[in-house]
Design a protein around this motif. Structure first.
Motif, PDB file in Angstrom:
ATOM      1  N   PRO A 118       0.831  -1.213   0.000  1.00 14.08           N
ATOM      2  CA  PRO A 118       0.000   0.000   0.000  1.00 14.08           C
ATOM      3  C   PRO A 118       0.861   1.256   0.000  1.00 14.08           C
ATOM      4  CG  PRO A 118      -0.687  -1.520   1.722  1.00 14.08           C
ATOM      5  CD  PRO A 118       0.581  -2.061   1.168  1.00 14.08           C
ATOM      6  N   GLY A 119       0.366   2.311  -0.611  1.00 13.28           N
ATOM      7  CA  GLY A 119       1.147   3.542  -0.678  1.00 13.28           C
ATOM      8  C   GLY A 119       0.251   4.756  -0.849  1.00 13.28           C
ATOM      9  N   SER A 120       0.886   5.901  -1.130  1.00 19.03           N
ATOM     10  CA  SER A 120       0.132   7.143  -1.339  1.00 19.03           C
ATOM     11  C   SER A 120      -0.144   7.305  -2.824  1.00 19.03           C
ATOM     12  CB  SER A 120       0.964   8.325  -0.857  1.00 19.03           C
ATOM     13  OG  SER A 120       2.090   8.444  -1.706  1.00 19.03           O
ATOM     14  N   ILE A 121      -0.921   8.332  -3.177  1.00 20.11           N
ATOM     15  CA  ILE A 121      -1.184   8.564  -4.597  1.00 20.11           C
ATOM     16  C   ILE A 121       0.132   8.850  -5.345  1.00 20.11           C
ATOM     17  CG2 ILE A 121      -1.769  11.029  -4.219  1.00 20.11           C
ATOM     18  CD1 ILE A 121      -3.265   8.742  -6.948  1.00 20.11           C
ATOM     19  N   THR A 122       1.053   9.557  -4.695  1.00 19.07           N
ATOM     20  CA  THR A 122       2.334   9.836  -5.378  1.00 19.07           C
ATOM     21  C   THR A 122       3.113   8.552  -5.619  1.00 19.07           C
ATOM     22  OG1 THR A 122       2.324  11.910  -4.171  1.00 19.07           O
ATOM     23  CG2 THR A 122       4.340  11.374  -5.361  1.00 19.07           C
ATOM     24  N   ASP A 123       3.111   7.642  -4.636  1.00 18.51           N
ATOM     25  CA  ASP A 123       3.751   6.327  -4.845  1.00 18.51           C
ATOM     26  C   ASP A 123       3.109   5.632  -6.034  1.00 18.51           C
ATOM     27  OD1 ASP A 123       5.318   6.526  -2.564  1.00 18.51           O
ATOM     28  OD2 ASP A 123       3.773   5.612  -1.285  1.00 18.51           O
TER      29      ASP A 123
END
Ligand code: CTP
Length: 416
Positions: A118-123
């Motif tokens: 899982p990550g952020s939108i930027t990831d």
């Protein structure tokens, strides 16, 4: 400070009302859950370009399956969840949208599928192929339509450039080389200079790609409006020969693809059969095996290859329709169409078209049952009679049902 671009007006103008309503509802549901929700990828690119794209992909900074279930419930739609991948599809009255949990990716080895977490939108944007595909649009109610563009995709769109995000992009996923030329030709863009250098450097990486993935990319190319442009460019870059050394995109293919499109949109097997039409049977088999081309399309490619060898017999003047039919029956219609498009001789093309448009549909009114009623018992003789009747019909020697009956009676008496 630069003003953040807001695309809500474009969204409202370009998206069908139902889809717009749906992503607004999804945005509100995500906000209730305190997680970010974004429209991503091709749809954002196409909205900025003013092109239609109804294939909506959403990324959730949170639990995509849970949000999708809530969304489906809210709109009385259906939901299809892949829990393991953190993805879901919500089907509604006007189509469907895909929701994915934002993720970051690492590649264990070239050509392998990535390891995800899982990550952020930027990831999530960072793992994508090109800057123009690595933009998102915020769907949360307070920022609806705000462009998220950490890799300057919009600037590349304006300049008409295809750029990778980092210099191991093609090593991570060599199919991106084929995607690069596909987007370049579709939008009349060009490869950014260092991206082109990386592509040339990483050409050998194409060997790491499985047959299924290679075929999928080739199919995507063949679904473009002008696949010949993509294939020619792939050839100029040395990419096409890495797909398979026998493939060639030249003026001949360009003309044939255009001709194939002149009547109706060509099927994938037709495009494939034309791509391999000039090759020998062994080379065609090799391509079928490398790209793992499935049964129907492979059969069309093989049929077209075989048919090519038989075409000279369609040149003779004064050929009867029944002779043309005998030569072509049992072959897949797409392979006959491929030969018609490929044929250099106008006479041959006409005969192939005659078969495709008329002869293959010719049926007799009377059948084996009628013959049995006339006193013939089932067996080879009955088959021969029916064959003779069919040929007579093809050649116009019988036209009506009565003609057919008279023809059979005459044959029966002649045979007695
Ligand atoms: N993507 C990627 N690398 C790939 C395939 C896809 O980074 N090998 C990302 C891109 O951000 C792309 C998105 O996943 O925009 C969706 O992929 P796809 O549906 O194949 O492409 P679209 O951008 O929708 O383009 P198209 O108009 O060709 O469908």
């Amino acid at each position: 400070m630069t003003m953040q671009k807001n695309l809500s007006l474009q969204l409202e103008r370009q998206l069908p009302r139902g889809s717009l309503q749906l992503i607004r509802t999804a945005g509100a549901l995500a906000a209730e859950r305190r997680c970010g929700l974004y429209l991503v990828g091709g749809a954002v690119r196409d909205i900025l370009l003013g092109r239609d794209n109804f294939d909506l992909d959403l990324v959730v900074e949170g639990d995509a399956p849970e949000l999708s279930r809530a969304l489906a419930q809210g709109i009385s739609g259906r939901v299809l969840v892949h829990q393991r991948f953190g993805t879901a599809k919500v089907k509604h009255d006007h189509g469907s949208i895909d929701l994915t949990t934002a993720r970051s990716e690492t590649y264990s080895r070239p050509g392998a599928l990535p390891t995800v977490s899982p990550g952020s939108i930027t990831d999530d944007l960072r793992r994508r192929d090109f800057t123009i595909n690595a933009m998102a649009m915020d769907l949360s109610p307070g920022r609806f339509g705000a462009l998220v563009d950490p890799f300057s995709g919009e600037a590349d769109l304006r300049r008409g450039l295809i750029s990778v995000l980092h210099d191991r992009s093609f090593v991570d996923d060599a199919t991106r080389m084929l995607r690069a030329v596909r987007y370049e030709q579709r939008f009349s863009f060009r490869l950014e200079e260092s991206t082109e250098a990386l592509l040339r450097r990483d050409l050998p990486m194409l060997a790491t790609i499985s047959g299924d993935r290679l075929r999928h990319e080739l199919e995507l190319i063949l679904k473009e409006d002008r696949p010949e442009d993509v294939l020619e460019r792939a050839q100029a870059l040395g990419l096409l020969e890495r797909v398979h050394p026998s493939l060639k995109a030249d003026g001949w293919l360009r003309d044939r693809y255009r001709l194939a499109r002149s009547a109706s949109p060509p099927s994938l097997p037709l495009y494939l059969a034309l791509l391999t039409y000039r090759l020998g049977a062994d080379e065609t088999e090799d391509i079928i095996a490398r790209l793992r081309i499935p049964g129907r399309a492979a059969a069309v490619m093989r049929d077209a290859c075989r048919l090519k060898a038989d075409l000279p017999s369609l040149e003779s003047p004064g050929l009867l329709p029944s002779v043309i039919h005998r030569l072509l029956r049992g072959r897949s219609p797409a392979s006959v169409l491929a030969a018609a498009v490929a044929a250099d001789s106008a006479a041959v093309r006409e005969r192939l078209e005659l078969y495709l448009n008329r002869l293959r549909y010719v049926k007799t009114s009377l059948n084996g049952e009628a013959l049995q009623q006339m006193g013939l018992s089932p067996g080879p003789q009955l088959g021969e009679m029916l064959g003779a009747l069919h040929e007579a019909k093809l050649d116009g020697r019988v036209k009506t049902r009565e003609d057919e009956a008279a023809f059979l009676r005459a044959r029966l008496t002649g045979n007695q």
